[in-house]
Design a protein around this motif. Structure first.
Motif, mmCIF file in Angstrom:
data_model
loop_
_atom_site.group_PDB
_atom_site.id
_atom_site.type_symbol
_atom_site.label_atom_id
_atom_site.label_comp_id
_atom_site.label_asym_id
_atom_site.label_seq_id
_atom_site.Cartn_x
_atom_site.Cartn_y
_atom_site.Cartn_z
ATOM 1 N N TYR A 849 0.811 -1.217 0.000
ATOM 2 C CA TYR A 849 0.000 0.000 0.000
ATOM 3 C C TYR A 849 0.845 1.268 0.000
ATOM 4 O O TYR A 849 0.393 2.328 0.422
ATOM 5 N N ALA A 850 2.066 1.159 -0.501
ATOM 6 C CA ALA A 850 2.893 2.355 -0.670
ATOM 7 C C ALA A 850 2.200 3.320 -1.632
ATOM 8 O O ALA A 850 1.663 2.921 -2.656
ATOM 9 N N THR A 851 2.220 4.593 -1.307
ATOM 10 C CA THR A 851 1.528 5.598 -2.108
ATOM 11 C C THR A 851 2.464 6.190 -3.159
ATOM 12 O O THR A 851 3.661 5.935 -3.168
ATOM 13 N N ALA A 852 1.892 6.997 -4.035
ATOM 14 C CA ALA A 852 2.617 7.472 -5.217
ATOM 15 C C ALA A 852 3.935 8.138 -4.878
ATOM 16 O O ALA A 852 4.937 7.935 -5.566
ATOM 17 N N PHE A 853 3.952 8.933 -3.817
ATOM 18 C CA PHE A 853 5.163 9.677 -3.489
ATOM 19 C C PHE A 853 6.162 8.856 -2.680
ATOM 20 O O PHE A 853 7.259 9.318 -2.389
ATOM 21 N N GLU A 854 5.772 7.654 -2.294
ATOM 22 C CA GLU A 854 6.716 6.748 -1.638
ATOM 23 C C GLU A 854 7.437 5.864 -2.650
ATOM 24 O O GLU A 854 8.366 5.145 -2.279
ATOM 25 N N LEU A 855 6.987 5.876 -3.892
ATOM 26 C CA LEU A 855 7.588 5.055 -4.932
ATOM 27 C C LEU A 855 8.631 5.852 -5.697
ATOM 28 O O LEU A 855 8.449 7.044 -5.951
ATOM 29 N N ASP A 856 9.691 5.217 -6.088
ATOM 30 C CA ASP A 856 10.614 5.825 -7.038
ATOM 31 C C ASP A 856 9.943 5.784 -8.408
ATOM 32 O O ASP A 856 9.504 4.730 -8.879
ATOM 33 N N SER A 857 9.843 6.943 -9.070
ATOM 34 C CA SER A 857 9.095 7.012 -10.329
ATOM 35 C C SER A 857 9.721 6.195 -11.450
ATOM 36 O O SER A 857 9.075 5.973 -12.475
ATOM 37 N N SER A 858 10.961 5.753 -11.274
ATOM 38 C CA SER A 858 11.536 4.892 -12.300
ATOM 39 C C SER A 858 10.768 3.577 -12.410
ATOM 40 O O SER A 858 10.738 2.953 -13.477
ATOM 41 N N TRP A 859 10.126 3.155 -11.306
ATOM 42 C CA TRP A 859 9.250 1.980 -11.398
ATOM 43 C C TRP A 859 8.098 2.252 -12.354
ATOM 44 O O TRP A 859 7.689 1.367 -13.130
ATOM 45 N N LEU A 860 7.535 3.450 -12.298
ATOM 46 C CA LEU A 860 6.428 3.795 -13.182
ATOM 47 C C LEU A 860 6.873 3.786 -14.633
ATOM 48 O O LEU A 860 6.133 3.356 -15.524
ATOM 49 N N ILE A 861 8.078 4.287 -14.885
ATOM 50 C CA ILE A 861 8.590 4.331 -16.261
ATOM 51 C C ILE A 861 8.852 2.927 -16.784
ATOM 52 O O ILE A 861 8.538 2.608 -17.932
ATOM 53 N N GLU A 862 9.417 2.064 -15.933
ATOM 54 C CA GLU A 862 9.687 0.699 -16.387
ATOM 55 C C GLU A 862 8.386 -0.039 -16.707
ATOM 56 O O GLU A 862 8.297 -0.759 -17.706
ATOM 57 N N ALA A 863 7.367 0.145 -15.877
ATOM 58 C CA ALA A 863 6.068 -0.475 -16.166
ATOM 59 C C ALA A 863 5.458 0.113 -17.431
ATOM 60 O O ALA A 863 4.882 -0.597 -18.260
ATOM 61 N N ALA A 864 5.602 1.434 -17.596
ATOM 62 C CA ALA A 864 5.063 2.094 -18.791
ATOM 63 C C ALA A 864 5.765 1.619 -20.051
ATOM 64 O O ALA A 864 5.140 1.483 -21.113
ATOM 65 N N ALA A 865 7.069 1.369 -19.961
ATOM 66 C CA ALA A 865 7.810 0.878 -21.125
ATOM 67 C C ALA A 865 7.291 -0.479 -21.564
ATOM 68 O O ALA A 865 7.218 -0.768 -22.769
ATOM 69 N N ARG A 866 6.920 -1.315 -20.602
ATOM 70 C CA ARG A 866 6.362 -2.622 -20.957
ATOM 71 C C ARG A 866 4.996 -2.474 -21.633
ATOM 72 O O ARG A 866 4.671 -3.235 -22.541
#
Length: 998
Positions: A849-866
């Motif tokens: 349940y980590a929230t958006a600002f607790e995540l490193d946004s590079s995770w979002l980019i890697e998921a988006a790349a997939r």
């Protein structure tokens, strides 16, 4: 706080002046009254607020507070603040409720960061509430022993209040919901009633009562929605029968069949609904309506529909939820051969929330002006007549809820020669100002603000002024405070940034072909123009250091939230339609990548699969997903033919190419169902797997439609016709880049589908795009698009008001661990809905349940790349940074480019999206005292992210920029933002004025 009463003498000796009657000094004549819990009425007296605050400080800080001038001043200020808020928001007749006053005291303590005192106050209130409950239980009142109250009808007559019906409605609203009880809602409702209460107030009272319990038990959001349904039923049924008419939910099981044709006729008679809908087999259609699905709404979703979507006549709603969905479905099936069967099929998908059409489709389907498309992309020509025609087109397209993306690159820059007047151009900015004001003037019928995004290529000589458009300083005539802006960035510029090379800015009248070139052709032409500047053949140019411009782009993005960063080359190189034109921009929300020209205005029709409805703990239900996507693609394709086009260029383009954009929402909910943390390799793999499945079924569905209805007109020569699917187009992009490493693995039988595409053809030139789903996800009660959770407990703002939002999945897991209690609620408020710093929560739940600002946004980019490898268009990708720095922004956006993303969307910083501390109780809706509007933002340094594995960057995304990389924030170090840094007006999360495409 158990001996508060014994401290009364100490309180009086501490501040004897607190007990003077000062209400007149605060409010003029003391005409304000307070309704006590027993129903009696007393005058409002601020001295009692001072008493409560003083007791709280004494309980938390002990006797040392009694001699503190600091505490004395704090209490005085808070008393004045609370009193002012209460009197400003007093109900009609100048009445206040005891609980409302106490809520404001608690809110003031939280806002002023006195959390220890607030905690003591919360616990004291809960203790008192339990004591009162025990007393009430001992009284053993009979259900029928209710006060004698009357209801005032619209004509002024009085009638006895029917407590039995009120209890029945509340009982129905609470039925079959775990963790809720009708008794406290009933008692809270009674507390807010009085003799002579109006019909409207009576309808609102149980809704407001149920909403006060949402933060403690999320299922009360369903209770509130069901009570709102009762209000809506009274409104709709009374309107259709011209007399007061009520029905409970159980009674609607039989009445929907007769109600729906009557509602359809009322809409047709009022000129709101297409008369063709009356020619359907209404008996068959009405029999297919499922009244029980009215119970699936949460309060935010139903209130949003009530405020903005249901058809109304002079403000009176006559559409109930299932009638609304059936009207939309009938509108989408209006040209089908077996249209009743297809309407029922479409209705089943919409009303069960497995798929939801976009907002324009929901607004207008089945109406006399069925403008169902979400997005329009235009190119603005370089002549005065063409510029103002484009602005006129914006107005016409926005009128019926279309979101706009304008390509302004062709317009000549500042200082360019104007042959007709022998003068110099003022550049593109003055025209952008006009376009900005036009968007505000056309507000889509009051349903949502007109919205437009202006795109400009990075080589345009006006790019530096373009970057400043959203600043709050400077010449306001050269500012566009309401228009979104985006950079259209060629790969050559990014290569110059990486290599620390120079960059030349040109006016497009000197370099007209750059606008239509990309890849290696763009590089060759651009370098040739640079040679012309050296030879003196081009004089209106400017040469700068590429990295300096990049730093300024990131600085403005950080300070103002604009312009967004989007990438020209991957949008074009991977475009299936590159044989028929050029992608010159994206759209309002950066997910659409379609060709535009002077003759063609690109149009896209959007809808989103609810991914959360297609997963179990074991993974994706592929059979269900295939069925959903097949039906959804048929609905989206129907939009092309049904659509009401306000300008001919849009009709011409849409009928030739038939693009649609199937997206998804509920990604975070799906992860949490499967117990997968967002910041994990497993989440990246799920992003890949889920998008591959949607892509496979979407392309297959388009092939099936082509077999049934024919290929789209411009199919021949497309990448589709050559057997190049989106996954294959990665190779085309790789050929233009020296380093490009994106996972190419597949799971499904693409070879067979590839052959079907080549031989049968495609019905749609484009099939997929992931939109923000800012509103339709609220309707379905799931997380927005591909977004990580913003907070687990917060107040959400949109055009319908402010609403308490609680992560129900988190609450369920905390209950399972036996740690969901008042203290946990208080801790979640204190940490702004974040679980990372709450010691009682186990580490596995902190990660999940980590929230958006607790995540490193590079995770979002890697998921988006997939995801991007499967998409023939793009995705609205928001990025989040809790502690922004120049190096972090540089790393992040270079990574997005390196991973082949086509676009990015908002950059959100935690300070700019901070939600004020709130008791939440009683703060939902339009009376909410807590705001997340820009005016409520106070510059501050953000809290550090909790030390958690969730905040670590993915190993698959190593840092690619040296530590010495320059900061985009001039004068600041690369690793920090100073505590006093102003955060600007970066877009707020769930900004009520940023409804986006959906």
């Amino acid at each position: 706080m158990s001996d508060l009463l014994e401290q009364e003498l100490l309180v009086r000796s501490f501040h004897p002046e607190h007990f003077s009657d000062s209400s007149k000094s605060l409010s003029g004549e003391n005409t304000y009254q307070v309704i006590r819990r027993n129903g009696s009425v007393t005058d409002f007296n601020p001295a009692k607020i001072k008493t409560a605050l003083t007791k709280a400080f004494l309980a938390a800080e002990g006797e040392t507070a009694s001699g503190s001038h600091r505490v004395h001043d704090i209490i005085d200020d808070m008393t004045q603040q609370v009193s002012s808020v209460l009197l400003r928001r007093a109900a009609p007749g100048h009445t206040l409720q005891i609980e409302d006053i106490q809520d404001q005291v608690e809110l003031a303590l939280m806002r002023s960061e006195h959390h220890k005192v607030a905690r003591a106050y919360v616990l004291y209130r809960e203790d008192r509430a339990r004591e009162r409950a025990k007393v009430e239980g001992r009284k053993k009142k009979k259900k029928g022993n209710q006060p004698n109250l009357n209801v005032k009808n619209a004509d002024g007559t009085l009638a006895p209040l029917d407590f039995d019906r009120l209890a029945t409605v509340i009982d129905e609203a609470c039925a079959n919901l775990e963790g809720v009880s009708a008794d406290p809602v009933f008692e809270e409702t009674k507390r807010n009633l009085y003799d002579g209460v109006s019909v409207a107030e009576l309808a609102l009272a149980p809704i407001m009562a149920a909403r006060t319990f949402v933060e403690r038990e999320p299922n009360y959001a369903f209770v509130s929605a069901r009570l709102l349904l009762d209000k809506l039923r009274y409104e709709a049924l009374s309107f259709l029968s011209d007399r007061p008419d009520q029905a409970t939910q159980s009674e609607m099981q039989d009445r929907y069949a007769t109600y729906f044709p009557a509602a359809l006729k009322a809409g047709i008679d009022a000129g709101l609904i297409d008369p063709e809908l009356a020619r359907f087999d209404l008996k068959k259609i009405s029999a297919a309506i499922k009244p029980d699905r009215d119970l699936n709404f949460q309060y935010l979703g139903l209130q949003t529909l009530y405020d903005r979507y249901f058809l109304h006549i002079k403000g009176t709603r006559f559409e109930l939820p299932q009638a609304f969905f059936m009207r939309v479905a009938m509108g989408l099936a209006i040209r089908e051969v077996n249209r009743e069967d297809k309407a029922i099929e479409f209705y089943d998908q919409l009303s069960s929330f497995v798929f939801m059409a976009s907002t324009p489709t929901l607004f207008n389907s089945g109406t006399c002006r069925p403008q169902l498309s979400s997005c329009f992309l235009t190119t603005v020509p370089d002549d005065l007549e063409g510029i103002f025609k484009s602005i006129r087109d914006n107005a016409l397209l926005a009128k019926y809820s279309g979101g706009l993306g304008n390509d302004w690159t062709p317009v000549r820059g500042l200082g360019a020669h104007i042959k007709g007047t022998n003068g110099e151009s003022q550049g593109v900015v003055p025209f952008l100002k006009v376009a900005n004001d036009t968007a505000i003037a056309v507000n889509q019928g009051g349903k949502r603000k007109g919205a437009v995004c202006a795109y400009l290529e990075t080589w345009h000589i006006d790019i530096e002024e373009f970057l400043d458009l959203r600043k709050n300083t400077g010449d306001d005539r050269r500012r566009t405070h309401d228009m979104n802006t985006a950079n259209w960035v060629p790969d050559l510029f990014m290569e110059r940034v990486v290599n620390d090379g120079s960059w030349t800015l040109f006016s497009p009248d000197d370099t007209p072909d750059l606008h239509d070139l990309y890849g290696n052709a763009f590089k060759a032409a651009y370098e040739a123009y640079e040679d012309k500047t050296v030879a003196g053949q081009i004089t209106n140019f400017k040469t700068i250091r590429a990295v300096d411009l990049w730093r300024r782009m990131l600085t403005m993005l950080f300070e103002t939230g604009h312009p967004w960063i989007t990438f020209k080359d991957p949008c074009n190189i991977r475009s299936p339609q590159q044989h028929r034109g050029v992608v010159h921009s994206s759209n309002l929300c950066t997910e659409i990548t379609l060709n535009t020209s002077h003759d063609e205005v690109a149009v896209c029709n959007l809808g989103s699969v609810n991914l959360a409805a297609h997963v179990t703990e074991k993974g994706i239900d592929h059979a269900k997903l295939a069925k959903t996507v097949k039906t959804a693609m048929r609905m989206l394709d129907n939009v092309v033919d049904i659509n009401f086009y306000t300008i001919p260029e849009a009709r011409y383009s849409n009928l030739r190419h038939r693009p649609v954009g199937l997206g998804l929402m509920g990604f975070q909910d799906a992860l949490q169902t499967m117990k997968i943390a967002y910041a994990s390799q497993a989440a990246i793999e799920f992003a890949d797997e889920s998008m591959e499945a949607i892509a496979y079924h979407a392309i297959a569905a388009s092939v099936d439609l082509a077999a049934e209805r024919g290929r789209y007109e411009s199919f021949e020569g497309s990448l589709w016709s050559r057997g190049i699917l989106p996954i294959d187009s990665l190779d085309l992009l790789a050929k233009t880049r020296s380093e490009f490493n994106v996972d190419r693995s597949t799971r499904l039988d693409w070879e067979t589908l590839r052959e079907r595409v080549k031989t049968v053809g495609m019905r749609n030139s484009n099939t997929m795009a992931i939109a923000p789903t800012a509103t339709i996800s609220n309707i379905c009660g799931v997380s927005q698009s591909i977004e990580p959770a913003y907070r687990n407990l917060f107040v959400k703002s949109n055009m319908s008001g402010d609403f308490t939002v609680v992560n129900a999945a988190l609450v369920r897991d905390l209950k399972a661990r036996d740690i969901w209690d008042e203290v946990m609620i208080s801790d979640l408020k204190y940490y702004d809905g974040s679980v990372g710093q709450i010691d009682r929560i186990p580490d596995d739940l902190k990660e999940l349940y980590a929230t958006a600002f607790e995540l490193d946004s590079s995770w979002l980019i890697e998921a988006a790349a997939r995801r991007q490898k499967w998409l023939d268009q793009a995705q609205s990708l928001n990025l989040y940074i809790a502690n922004p720095s120049g190096k972090k922004l540089d790393d992040l956006y270079r990574l997005a480019w390196q991973r082949g993303l086509k676009t990015t969307y908002y950059l959100r910083s935690s300070a700019a999206t901070h939600v004020e501390k709130s008791t939440l109780k009683g703060t939902d809706g339009k009376l909410n005292a807590v705001s997340t509007s820009p005016s409520a933002i106070i510059p501050q340094s953000p809290k550090p992210a909790p030390a958690s594995t969730a905040s670590s960057a993915p190993t698959a995304a190593p840092a690619t920029v040296a530590a010495s990389s320059p900061s985009p924030i001039p004068g600041q170090a690369t690793d920090a933002i100073s505590p006093g840094q102003a955060w600007g007006k970066a877009c707020l999360l769930d900004d009520p004025e940023c409804e986006a495409c959906q």
